[in-house]
Write an enzyme that holds these catalytic residues in place. Structure first.
Site, PDB file in Angstrom:
ATOM      1  N   HIS A  19       0.810  -1.227   0.000  1.00 14.81           N
ATOM      2  CA  HIS A  19       0.000   0.000   0.000  1.00 14.81           C
ATOM      3  C   HIS A  19       0.842   1.276   0.000  1.00 14.81           C
ATOM      4  O   HIS A  19       0.293   2.369  -0.209  1.00 14.81           O
ATOM      5  CB  HIS A  19      -0.921   0.040   1.225  1.00 14.81           C
ATOM      6  CG  HIS A  19      -1.924  -1.069   1.283  1.00 14.81           C
ATOM      7  ND1 HIS A  19      -2.749  -1.403   0.230  1.00 14.81           N
ATOM      8  CD2 HIS A  19      -2.251  -1.943   2.290  1.00 14.81           C
ATOM      9  CE1 HIS A  19      -3.521  -2.418   0.574  1.00 14.81           C
ATOM     10  NE2 HIS A  19      -3.237  -2.765   1.809  1.00 14.81           N
ATOM     11  N   GLY A  77      -1.948   2.445   4.702  1.00 12.52           N
ATOM     12  CA  GLY A  77      -2.346   1.073   4.987  1.00 12.52           C
ATOM     13  C   GLY A  77      -1.314   0.259   5.731  1.00 12.52           C
ATOM     14  O   GLY A  77      -1.060  -0.905   5.378  1.00 12.52           O
ATOM     15  N   ASP A 134      -3.019 -11.139  -0.790  1.00 10.32           N
ATOM     16  CA  ASP A 134      -3.482 -10.442   0.407  1.00 10.32           C
ATOM     17  C   ASP A 134      -4.992 -10.208   0.343  1.00 10.32           C
ATOM     18  O   ASP A 134      -5.577 -10.091  -0.738  1.00 10.32           O
ATOM     19  CB  ASP A 134      -2.754  -9.097   0.485  1.00 10.32           C
ATOM     20  CG  ASP A 134      -2.736  -8.498   1.877  1.00 10.32           C
ATOM     21  OD1 ASP A 134      -1.723  -8.667   2.572  1.00 10.32           O
ATOM     22  OD2 ASP A 134      -3.731  -7.849   2.264  1.00 10.32           O
ATOM     23  N   HIS A 190      -6.416  -7.535   1.008  1.00 14.92           N
ATOM     24  CA  HIS A 190      -6.627  -6.171   0.512  1.00 14.92           C
ATOM     25  C   HIS A 190      -5.978  -5.978  -0.857  1.00 14.92           C
ATOM     26  O   HIS A 190      -4.893  -6.501  -1.121  1.00 14.92           O
ATOM     27  CB  HIS A 190      -6.058  -5.164   1.506  1.00 14.92           C
ATOM     28  CG  HIS A 190      -6.661  -5.270   2.872  1.00 14.92           C
ATOM     29  ND1 HIS A 190      -6.179  -6.156   3.821  1.00 14.92           N
ATOM     30  CD2 HIS A 190      -7.713  -4.637   3.444  1.00 14.92           C
ATOM     31  CE1 HIS A 190      -6.913  -6.050   4.921  1.00 14.92           C
ATOM     32  NE2 HIS A 190      -7.849  -5.140   4.717  1.00 14.92           N
ATOM     33  N   ASP A 212      -3.941 -12.382   5.646  1.00 12.47           N
ATOM     34  CA  ASP A 212      -5.118 -11.880   6.358  1.00 12.47           C
ATOM     35  C   ASP A 212      -6.422 -12.394   5.763  1.00 12.47           C
ATOM     36  O   ASP A 212      -7.508 -12.038   6.228  1.00 12.47           O
ATOM     37  CB  ASP A 212      -5.119 -10.345   6.428  1.00 12.47           C
ATOM     38  CG  ASP A 212      -4.675  -9.667   5.149  1.00 12.47           C
ATOM     39  OD1 ASP A 212      -4.422 -10.364   4.155  1.00 12.47           O
ATOM     40  OD2 ASP A 212      -4.567  -8.429   5.138  1.00 12.47           O
ATOM     41  N   TYR A 224      -2.914 -10.406  10.725  1.00 13.97           N
ATOM     42  CA  TYR A 224      -3.020  -9.696  12.004  1.00 13.97           C
ATOM     43  C   TYR A 224      -3.310 -10.620  13.178  1.00 13.97           C
ATOM     44  O   TYR A 224      -3.484 -10.163  14.295  1.00 13.97           O
ATOM     45  CB  TYR A 224      -4.040  -8.555  11.865  1.00 13.97           C
ATOM     46  CG  TYR A 224      -3.641  -7.693  10.684  1.00 13.97           C
ATOM     47  CD1 TYR A 224      -2.571  -6.806  10.789  1.00 13.97           C
ATOM     48  CD2 TYR A 224      -4.237  -7.863   9.442  1.00 13.97           C
ATOM     49  CE1 TYR A 224      -2.137  -6.076   9.702  1.00 13.97           C
ATOM     50  CE2 TYR A 224      -3.808  -7.128   8.340  1.00 13.97           C
ATOM     51  CZ  TYR A 224      -2.759  -6.242   8.481  1.00 13.97           C
ATOM     52  OH  TYR A 224      -2.312  -5.526   7.404  1.00 13.97           O
TER      53      TYR A 224
END
Length: 390
Positions: free
Chosen positions: A134, A142, A177, A179, A272, A311
């Site tokens: 990011h 991010g 990922d 995201h 994640d 996370y």
């Protein structure tokens, strides 16, 4: 996916140093994740089976190949008087004591990994502290402070052809990922209508209104649009996506690879999307993630594995230890016990490698999967046309 292939016997380089671990373990979004990950990988004995490469710090010149001077002057200074928020150094990316070292070390690690591939020092390079997809040219974003993915791709792009009389090297960037890889995808958006770009980006992620990061590039592509580029691709998935969904759509990834014919692969392995992550969107399991990475390594191309999101610290350690074993050609059983080491108590109550199964419903319906498949049938047709016409 066919994971019955014979894994290529090759050198696996592992990018790590005490200095890198110390700086990465201060990352505000993932405190102590780096030390936990590397401790587990060492406990499994992999440190003796990989080629350890100590990263050099990226120089100011290295970093300025992509980042703006104004951003670097701010982020590399421990006592900057600049308006920090202007450069994204706010609540999501707050400054921290080892930030200048972190930026130069993470970038240096990715560049070390790229150089090892270019010089044939290794067939696979691993940098679990990287994958910061990011970070923008002029600001942190991010949880990402340095665009190590972009810098590594740029280094591979500048490398000589892989064989005499060959074209300039092509690199396929695949992002797993949760995201969207906004900064990486945007950095390599193709503006040429005739030339085949050296870099193709493919992000497999969740995208929905209000979900980070907001980007027009994160949606399912429209091959009929005048602005469409088959070299900047997104494959958005709905909540609860599972191994079943990813496995079904994986033929798309293989078709893109076969059409683009890359010389290198850079794989961002954000975890994640695994069940149990606090993001609570994906429902992928360790076996499914491993099958994807096994398949990519089976392509036999020089490949860089990077970290990314994740996370739930112990699940990230589990996942990256498992992927390290796959890279070594000797996958761990997912039910293997966590070895006795300083962090053992973190892995209860199961104390095994496997990530506990999730109970989320997979919202990727048959009709949506058919929509994705139909879209990518057109995408691959356009990609073939672009490459054949060049």
């Amino acid at each position: 996916m066919d994971d019955s292939h014979e894994m290529m016997s090759s050198t696996v380089a592992y990018i790590v140093s005490h200095e890198l671990i110390a700086a990465s373990s201060q990352l505000p979004s993932n405190k102590q994740r780096s030390s936990t990950v590397h401790a587990l990988i060492h406990a499994f004995g992999f440190s003796k089976r990989v080629k350890i490469l100590r990263p050099s710090r990226a120089s100011y010149k290295d970093l300025s190949a992509y980042h703006t001077r104004e951003y670097l002057d701010t982020v590399l200074s421990s006592d900057s008087s600049s308006d920090l928020e202007t450069f994204g150094l706010d609540s999501s990316c707050p400054p921290f004591p080892l930030l200048p070292a972190y930026v130069s070390l993470v970038a240096g690690a990715a560049l070390t990994a790229a150089q090892a591939l270019i010089t044939n020092e290794a067939q696979v390079t691993i940098c679990w502290d990287g994958g910061r997809h990011h970070a923008q040219k002029g600001e942190a974003a991010g949880y990402c402070y340095v665009a190590d993915c972009v810098l590594a791709l740029m280094a591979l792009k500048r490398s000589p052809p892989r064989s005499p009389n060959a074209h300039k090297p092509r690199i396929m960037y695949i992002d797993l990922d949760l995201h969207f890889s906004d900064a990486v995808s945007q950095a390599f958006v193709s503006s040429s209508s005739t030339r085949v770009p050296q870099i193709l980006t493919l992000s497999i992620h969740h995208a929905s209104p209000g979900f980070y990061p907001p980007s027009e590039l994160s949606t399912l592509p429209d091959p009929d649009s005048l602005s469409f580029s088959p070299f900047t691709l997104s494959l958005p998935l709905r909540p609860g996506f599972s191994t079943t969904t990813v496995s079904r759509l994986w033929t798309i990834v293989k078709s893109i690879k076969a059409t683009f014919s890359p010389d290198y692969v850079v794989l961002q392995c954000g975890v994640d999307s695994l069940a149990g992550d606090p993001c609570g969107v994906g429902n992928w399991d360790l076996t499914g993630l491993g099958a994807v990475v096994t398949d990519i390594l089976g392509w036999g191309l020089p490949t860089m594995l990077l970290g990314g999101g994740g996370y739930n610290t112990t699940n990230a350690a589990r996942a990256w230890a498992y992927l390290t074993s796959i890279a070594l050609g000797d996958p761990l059983p997912v039910d293997v016990d966590i070895p006795d080491h300083v962090g053992l108590e973190l892995y209860g109550p199961s104390f095994t490698l496997d990530v506990p199964k999730g109970m989320m419903q997979d919202q990727n319906t048959e009709s949506y999967l058919q929509e994705v498949e139909a879209c990518y049938e057109k995408v691959i047709h356009v990609l073939k046309e672009k490459i054949n016409a060049a």
